[in-house]
Design a protein around this motif. Structure first.
Motif, PDB file in Angstrom:
ATOM      1  N   UNK A  40       3.553   0.799   4.566  1.00 35.64           N
ATOM      2  CA  UNK A  40       2.243   1.935   3.999  1.00 35.64           C
ATOM      3  C   UNK A  40       2.181   0.730   2.638  1.00 35.64           C
ATOM      4  N   UNK A  41       2.906  -0.170   2.383  1.00 37.32           N
ATOM      5  CA  UNK A  41       2.514  -0.717   0.925  1.00 37.32           C
ATOM      6  C   UNK A  41       2.004  -1.643   1.098  1.00 37.32           C
ATOM      7  N   UNK A  42       2.051  -2.203   2.224  1.00 43.36           N
ATOM      8  CA  UNK A  42       0.514  -3.150   2.500  1.00 43.36           C
ATOM      9  C   UNK A  42      -0.486  -2.591   2.339  1.00 43.36           C
ATOM     10  N   UNK A  43      -1.086  -1.520   3.096  1.00 40.80           N
ATOM     11  CA  UNK A  43      -1.797  -0.861   3.584  1.00 40.80           C
ATOM     12  C   UNK A  43      -2.441  -0.552   1.959  1.00 40.80           C
ATOM     13  N   UNK A  44      -1.674  -0.547   1.313  1.00 39.60           N
ATOM     14  CA  UNK A  44      -2.300   0.518  -0.303  1.00 39.60           C
ATOM     15  C   UNK A  44      -2.856  -0.222  -0.699  1.00 39.60           C
TER      16      UNK A  44
END
Lengths: 114, 287
Positions: free
Chosen positions: B52-56
């Motif tokens: 999720x963090x990478x995608x954010x």
């Protein structure tokens, strides 16, 4: 060799479930493991005897259901058993197959005593 | 969450649920509780958070796996030079000890963070999460995670990355995919490295290495390259460009990418973690 960290992860999940159910003792832990999971069953059993000490599961038996590798052929549709490094169709020899079972690394159920 | 929404139920285990529901009394009067979670549930949960963090931040995270000495760090050095600033990359390095690899990457002018695992033979999602507190993702297009050199354990741990690359150097033998099926089955791309040495290694047949990969039912592309003389770097860079564009399309469509064969738990986590709170991974942040 990461079977000990797998045991620690199992214990942490088991303790959570035991707490949710107000159980004092865990008597049985049922796992499903396939050869493609990367977890070696004999090593896991050895690690378990060390990891369970001084936990709610210190007496718990580890019951491991070893799952076979089963594949479905994308060409002829045949379902067959396969080996870890030979996942080709048993009927027509096609290599494009879909894994149905064999990579399980699953905590299926536990038995608790209150 | 995943232990209640039923996403752990697969065709391989659904019949257990039909045998009496989530709670059942055994003959001995004990209470049996259905769990149906991946054994690495905590790791998988953390991995999902990392993803999720990478995608954010729209950063494509690539996990590099291989035996020690197959040329992962050399590949990254050559990649940084070949990209010449076209894509902005960062590197997380995993080794048991030393800061050597991160230093090599930093000398190329690219941000790098070294994870020293001590005696651990693989990276896990928690170690990568901690490393993210030391890496600013905002300025990056691609984050390479160089796993600990090991053809066994790294395959079992989802890090929250999007793509797996397994390297096989030609000095290792062309039957490695047959000997270490779990890690080669997980590859989105197999890189044959050090091919400048092929003239001296008659026993290594690249076609045979690919044959063994196909026997794992893995359709992954195979690229032969040499970080030393530059052979094959262009198709490799093209692969990166294409995966990055594929990743951005997935993000635009509200989706993301998962590695070829994610450990079982990761696949089960493919549903959306709605309401999941992002926390900031600023470099100054302390935990």
């Amino acid at each position: 060799m990461h079977e000990l960290s797998v045991c620690q992860s199992i214990l942490s999940q088991v303790e959570t479930v035991a707490e949710e159910n107000s159980a004092t003792t865990v008597s049985l832990i049922h796992l499903q493991i396939g050869p493609l999971s990367g977890v070696e069953v004999p090593l896991l059993k050895n690690a378990w005897t060390i990891a369970r000490a001084d936990t709610l599961a210190s007496e718990a038996e580890l019951e491991i259901e070893e799952m076979p590798i089963t594949i479905r052929c994308s060409q002829c549709g045949q379902v067959s058993r396969a080996k870890v490094n030979r996942m080709i169709c048993g009927q027509c020899g096609e290599w494009r197959t879909q894994l149905i079972s064999g990579d399980e690394m699953l905590l299926r159920s536990i038995e608790l005593e209150k | 969450m995943c232990d209640t929404c039923g996403c752990n139920i697969t065709s391989g285990n659904e019949h257990f649920l039909q045998e009496g529901g989530k709670l059942a009394q055994t003959e001995s009067g004990r209470e049996a509780v259905e769990v149906l979670q991946g054994l690495l549930h905590e790791n998988d949960h953390q991995a999902s958070h990392n993803r999720d963090h990478f995608d954010h931040h729209q950063v494509l995270a690539i996990n590099l796996m291989s035996s020690p000495g197959s040329g992962k760090t050399s590949l990254l050095e050559a990649t940084i030079e070949a990209l010449n600033g076209e894509l902005r990359v960062g590197v997380v390095e995993g080794d048991l000890e030393t800061e050597n690899d991160a230093n090599r990457i930093r000398q190329k002018g690219v941000p790098a963070h070294q994870i020293s695992t001590g005696s651990a033979c693989h990276l896990d999602a928690h170690m990568v999460h901690d490393a993210l507190h030391h890496m600013a993702l905002e300025p990056l297009d691609i984050l390479f995670i160089e796993n600990v050199g090991n053809l066994v354990c790294p395959a079992s741990f989802d890090l929250g990355h999007h793509r797996n690359i397994t390297l096989l150097s030609v000095t290792e033998g062309d039957d490695k995919p047959a000997k270490y099926p779990v890690i080669f089955r997980a590859a989105n791309l197999m890189l044959l490295t050090k091919v400048d040495l092929l003239p001296y290694l008659e026993e290594f047949d690249p076609a045979r290495a690919e044959h063994y990969l196909r026997h794992l039912s893995n359709p992954a592309e195979v690229i032969s390259l040499s970080a030393k003389d530059g052979t094959g770097l262009e198709p490799w860079i093209e692969w990166l460009r294409s995966e990055l564009s594929h990743y951005r399309e997935a993000l635009t469509a509200g989706s993301t990418l998962h590695p070829a064969i994610a450990p079982e738990g990761a696949v089960q986590h493919q549903h959306n973690h709605e309401g999941h709170q992002h926390h900031n991974h600023n470099q100054s942040e302390t935990r």
